[in-house]
Scaffold this active site. Sequence first.
Site, PDB file in Angstrom:
ATOM      1  N   ASP A 250       9.682   8.748   7.613  1.00 40.97           N
ATOM      2  CA  ASP A 250       9.660   7.563   6.841  1.00 40.97           C
ATOM      3  C   ASP A 250      10.749   8.187   5.733  1.00 40.97           C
ATOM      4  OD1 ASP A 250       9.702   5.275   5.084  1.00 40.97           O
ATOM      5  OD2 ASP A 250       7.896   6.410   3.945  1.00 40.97           O
ATOM      6  N   ASP A 252      11.592   6.992   1.884  1.00 43.73           N
ATOM      7  CA  ASP A 252      11.200   7.001   0.428  1.00 43.73           C
ATOM      8  C   ASP A 252       9.749   7.364   0.359  1.00 43.73           C
ATOM      9  OD1 ASP A 252      13.816   5.879  -0.661  1.00 43.73           O
ATOM     10  OD2 ASP A 252      13.039   3.663   0.372  1.00 43.73           O
ATOM     11  N   GLY A 261      12.571  -0.352  -8.444  1.00 43.67           N
ATOM     12  CA  GLY A 261      14.105  -1.132  -8.136  1.00 43.67           C
ATOM     13  C   GLY A 261      14.776  -0.679  -7.167  1.00 43.67           C
ATOM     14  N   TYR A 262      14.315   0.366  -6.184  1.00 45.43           N
ATOM     15  CA  TYR A 262      15.084   0.996  -5.029  1.00 45.43           C
ATOM     16  C   TYR A 262      15.862   1.955  -5.139  1.00 45.43           C
ATOM     17  CZ  TYR A 262      12.674  -3.367  -3.534  1.00 45.43           C
ATOM     18  OH  TYR A 262      11.787  -4.544  -3.123  1.00 45.43           O
ATOM     19  N   THR A 293      13.063   3.543   8.326  1.00 41.86           N
ATOM     20  CA  THR A 293      12.888   3.103   6.985  1.00 41.86           C
ATOM     21  C   THR A 293      13.410   1.694   6.862  1.00 41.86           C
ATOM     22  OG1 THR A 293      13.703   3.391   4.813  1.00 41.86           O
ATOM     23  CG2 THR A 293      15.351   3.619   6.257  1.00 41.86           C
ATOM     24  N   CYS A 332      15.524  -1.038   8.706  1.00 43.58           N
ATOM     25  CA  CYS A 332      15.192  -2.474   9.006  1.00 43.58           C
ATOM     26  C   CYS A 332      15.850  -3.239   7.680  1.00 43.58           C
ATOM     27  CB  CYS A 332      13.645  -2.741   8.875  1.00 43.58           C
ATOM     28  SG  CYS A 332      13.580  -4.587   8.576  1.00 43.58           S
ATOM     29  N   LYS A 344       8.543  -2.101   9.942  1.00 40.49           N
ATOM     30  CA  LYS A 344       7.130  -1.644  10.095  1.00 40.49           C
ATOM     31  C   LYS A 344       6.219  -2.469   9.608  1.00 40.49           C
ATOM     32  CE  LYS A 344       8.952   2.129   8.034  1.00 40.49           C
ATOM     33  NZ  LYS A 344       9.008   3.468   7.310  1.00 40.49           N
ATOM     34  N   ASP A 369       4.427   8.023   3.900  1.00 37.77           N
ATOM     35  CA  ASP A 369       3.439   8.038   2.854  1.00 37.77           C
ATOM     36  C   ASP A 369       2.687   6.594   2.617  1.00 37.77           C
ATOM     37  OD1 ASP A 369       6.024   6.344   2.178  1.00 37.77           O
ATOM     38  OD2 ASP A 369       5.562   6.907  -0.191  1.00 37.77           O
ATOM     39  N   LYS A 370       3.138   5.733   3.136  1.00 36.43           N
ATOM     40  CA  LYS A 370       2.222   4.368   3.214  1.00 36.43           C
ATOM     41  C   LYS A 370       1.570   4.177   4.409  1.00 36.43           C
ATOM     42  CE  LYS A 370       5.256   1.671   0.317  1.00 36.43           C
ATOM     43  NZ  LYS A 370       6.379   0.850   0.410  1.00 36.43           N
TER      44      LYS A 370
HETATM   45 MG   LIG Z   1       7.780   5.376   2.001  1.00 35.95          MG
END
Ligand SMILES: [Mg+2]
Length: 442
Positions: A250, A252, A261-262, A293, A332, A344, A369-370
């Site tokens: 992944d 981020d 805010g990306y 990602t 994506c 995802k 991380d998620k």
């Molecule tokens: Mg992530």
Amino acid sequence: MGQRARREHLFVETDGQVYLIRDHGNLRFPRAGEKLPFLTEPNGVMDFGTDRVLRQKPRLDHHPEEWLGRDAIFERTDVDPLVKRAIYTTMIRCVSEVILSNGPRVLMVKAVRGFSKGYWNVPGGFMDYGESPEVGVEREAEEEIGVGIRLDGLLNVYVSGFPGKPAYTLGFVYKGHIASDAFRLKPDEIEDVGWFTVDKALTLTRNPFAKWALVDFFLQSNEARFALSVHRHGAAPHVGGPDRPTVFLDRDGVINRGRAGYVRRPDQFQFLPGAIQGMRLLQDRGWQLVIVTNQDAAGWKLLPEAQLAKVHDRMLAGLRKAGVQVAEIYYCPHNVLSDCACRKPRPGMLLAAARDLGARPRSAWMVGDKPMDVQTGRAFGCRTAWVGPKAWRRRFAAEVRPWSPDVVADGLLEAARAIVRYSEDPVVEASRKSRADPTITS
Ligand SMILES: [Mg+2]
């Protein structure tokens, strides 16, 4: 956990003859450390919780008639129950299942009872006594859906163990079609039936055979491969080839710092400490690196894809400077409202890497991380690592639990070290090799 001393026993077997020791009138396995009158080689481990049974192959120059035949052991009353249990566990359980397809879609059934209760699965089940796999799968599938099926051949054969259980199962999976779709579902067993694309089917089932077979079906089916459309950056010239050990990363929160805010401009891209080293370590140990990602910013039209490409060029330049090569970045560009294969936890990006880069679930890892990243790896049927600072992990602990990550770590470097350790464990490695698939062409 696992700190309590465990008893270790030696299960020495050759040609169906088992070496046992007479102890107070009972026959038992030799214990680890007890001297044997011959040399042995390790041949796997059976984990019975407090007892570990180490399988050993003896080095002998004769057939040991004087040992006990394994089939004679069950009738005897002077044999230690652990011996009986270990020998019983070596007997293979067999299931036979079928991927019934219609173009790029596959038929899944939803179970009302048993191991898959409440989950979708491919039709099929345990083989009956004396049955061949073809006969078994026709009987099971026709019982479940109430229509005749036609087999088009064997898709693959798989071996799977179950966590914490030494027993294992052999799974025959066939390809096939149905004669009609006038389904008559078996009332006490199947509550629903439906056609799904492979990416969707993978999120619905938790049966490892079904997962591996769905990926193999996808690789063999022109219609399924062409039906999957996924965006990619074009990171490196593609070097395909079957079964390339792959770590999916992944982006981020794993490679770079996530940002409220990306990350929308190249100068906002900041590597996390240890991330580059972790990627370097994995690369040095032979893994290809594939980034997968979800880019919600693109999905909400906050980030044009050309701008995302600039962010990725910056990331790749930074990695290249450190000698790290990324095989591909799949992204994506849709948002949470879309029903796309790539977002995802759908494993569409991982399937694309299976198609384009030779990634295979049984030799792959997903690092994220998620909880959703772990779910994605599980959907694809690979091993998973969940990373993040302690406070983050505490926050999402309940959400990740159903997906039970194989590794939990503070960051990518720690995860990379654990993945390397895990794969160098001879027992794990042996079981991985035994799952290598001989029939796949890509
Ligand atoms: Mg992530």
